[in-house]
Enzyme design. Structure first.
Site, short mmCIF file in Angstrom:
data_model
loop_
_atom_site.label_atom_id
_atom_site.label_comp_id
_atom_site.label_asym_id
_atom_site.label_seq_id
_atom_site.Cartn_x
_atom_site.Cartn_y
_atom_site.Cartn_z
N LYS A 239 1.06 -1.14 -0.02
CA LYS A 239 0.09 0.01 0.12
C LYS A 239 0.92 1.02 -0.14
O LYS A 239 1.59 1.63 0.96
CB LYS A 239 -0.88 -0.21 1.27
N GLU B 140 9.71 2.16 10.76
CA GLU B 140 10.71 3.32 10.44
C GLU B 140 9.93 4.66 10.59
O GLU B 140 8.83 4.70 9.62
CB GLU B 140 11.22 3.31 9.30
N CYS C 248 13.41 11.69 6.54
CA CYS C 248 13.69 11.46 8.00
C CYS C 248 14.90 11.61 8.38
O CYS C 248 15.21 11.54 9.71
CB CYS C 248 13.14 9.93 8.09
N GLU D 89 9.70 17.47 14.36
CA GLU D 89 10.06 17.14 12.91
C GLU D 89 8.81 18.32 12.08
O GLU D 89 7.66 18.14 12.08
CB GLU D 89 9.60 15.78 12.68
#
Ligand code: NAD
Length: 469
Positions: A180, A255, A289, A390
């Protein structure tokens, strides 16, 4: 008279066939550098589609797991060859759907190529272990076995690399896959699946369902017949996935997000440091990331670094990633751009000093895209939200520090940091020195330094010369 051309509809791939969604719905995938350009329509999958894909993968698993690993690997090798042939086409499509510059999307496709070749090699190396037993007449060994249907849920920032990191190892080990991909970058996943199919992956072994997280991702992560979920994406969604996997004790790998830092000390080579910080902060428009959205700077180099870094940030050419002169592309979508803009306001309100940028770019060549200026805040305190959270955009916070220990404290003082700060200091320091040493060893202009183990300060240091770089 102009004739309207119907947009292409990209379908799900289930049990070896390209199929409409049971929902009958599809969504638009547009170029973030020019939203007038429709990349294509992709189907909006639902639980029913996911169930069909899992059923197909479950059926295919019965035979795929019995195919000898070297034979599975041969198919992957062919897929890698096809990826090499189509690298340029796939890279351009990726820039069109995701926005990052062509040099970066070429790197993304290359990562998929490298992973596919690597896993093709693993087909002949799926070794187990033997262990001497303490009991007589007992033979102790481990054998690698496949697990079953693997559910894979991926983000948009590495649209082909990340699906390949997940799929190729699973496939060579004899598992089957339901992928997906992120709703913003389904075309790159489509290309990858197409290549695997052309390479000879049998029916049902690889399945693709496009669509959004709640409607297509959630049913996959909750499915009883999916014993493994591999997820890459935000921390908040990772938490939802872990909760979905817990009741059935599924294997899962997550992750997730990050708030990375570059530490620049008084002995740094500022040319290298500025280069690294520019790439770390603004590569992929800061949407990584691994983006370095914080820089801790020793006070003695702060002024000079800031001057050089801000000048470089100001001169970055923002634009369409297909233009070879562009150095930074757009944000992935309107929502991400709004997030960036809101963090700029947060930074200003927190009292950080806006040194460059801070604005959306929306006129002229930028009028049809989600562009934002490369933005740098100076004199940041480590506790400010812009230095803690973030942002996932082109915003970098500069934090002055007095000592390496303080810089390490700042590095760890975020939700993503290492909680045991004090014990980490020596190992960080050691790794810093090792890095400096590796740099020296790799520097062909000089002689590779010999190593000396210094038991007093527990560092590896060069036997002679300085390790100042
Ligand atoms: P995201 O979490 O919004 O989405 C990731 C994937 O999860 C998408 O496919 C999405 O459709 C799906 N999803 C969303 N809600 C879901 C739900 N309830 N159940 C199941 N699936 C769901 O992340 P994103 O915006 O696509 O990517 C950006 C994030 O990914 C950043 O936080 C970034 O740090 C992280 N990321 C991490 C790594 C890494 O290696 N650690 C690599 C790349 C990106």
């Amino acid at each position: 008279m102009a004739t309207a051309v119907a947009p292409r509809i990209f379908k799900n791939f289930i049990n070896g066939e390209w199929l409409e969604s049971r929902s009958g719905k599809a969504y638009e995938n547009r170029n973030p550098a020019n939203t007038d350009e429709l990349i294509g329509m992709f189907v909006s999958s639902t639980e029913e589609d996911v169930n069909a894909a899992v059923d197909a993968a479950g059926e295919a698993y019965k035979t795929w797991r019995l195919v000898p690993a070297p034979k599975r690997a041969e198919i992957l090798f062919r897929a890698a060859e096809l990826l090499v042939q189509r690298k340029e086409e796939f890279s351009k499509d990726m820039t069109r759907e995701m926005g990052k510059v062509l040099a970066e999307t070429r790197g993304d496709v290359q990562e998929a190529i490298d992973m596919t070749y690597y896993m093709a090699g693993e087909g002949r190396r799926l070794f187990g272990q033997t262990t001497p037993s303490e009991l007589p007449n007992k033979f102790a060994m481990s054998v690698r076995q496949s697990i079953g249907v693997c559910g894979m849920i991926t983000p948009w920032n590495f649209p082909m690399a990340i699906p390949s990191w997940k799929m190729m190892p699973a496939l060579v080990c004899g598992n089957t896959v339901v992928l997906k991909p992120a709703e913003d970058t389904p075309l790159s996943a489509y290309h990858l699946v197409q290549v695997l199919t052309e390479a000879g992956v049998p029916r049902g072994v690889v399945n693709l369902v496009s669509g959004d997280g709640p409607n297509a991702g959630a049913p996959l992560s909750q499915h009883k017949d999916v014993p493994v979920i591999s997820f890459t994406g935000s921390t908040s969604v990772g938490r939802i996935i872990a909760q979905a996997c817990a009741p059935d004790f599924k294997h899962y790998s997550l992750e997730m997000g990050g708030k990375n830092i570059i530490i620049v000390m008084e002995d740094a080579n500022l040319d290298l440091a500025v280069d690294g910080a520019i790439w770390g902060g603004f590569g992929t428009t800061g949407q990584r990331c691994t983006a370095a959205s914080r820089i801790a700077l020793h006070k003695s180099v702060y002024k000079e670094f800031v001057e050089r870094f801000v000048a470089r940030a100001k001169s970055l050419r923002v634009g369409d990633g297909l233009d070879s002169s562009t150095e930074m592309g757009p944000c992935i979508n309107e929502q991400q751009l709004k997030t960036v803009m809101s963090y700029v306001e947060i930074g200003k309100n927190e009292g950080a000093k806006l040194l460059t940028g801070g604005n959306r770019l929306d006129s002229g060549a930028y009028a049809k895209g989600w562009f934002h200026e490369p933005t740098v805040f100076g004199d940041c305190s480590p506790r400010m939200r812009i230095a803690q959270e973030e942002i996932f955009g082109p915003v970098v916070s500069l934090i002055p520090v007095d000592t390496l220990e303080r810089a390490i404290d700042v590095a760890n003082g975020v939700a993503y940091g290492h909680p045991e700060r004090e014990p980490r200091v020596p190992s960080y320091a050691r790794s810093l020195h090792r890095n400096r040493l590796c740099e020296r060893a790799n520097d062909r202009r000089g002689d590779a330094p010999a190593l000396r183990r210094d038991e007093t300060n527990r560092q590896w240091t060069p036997r002679s010369g300085d390790c100042g770089n």
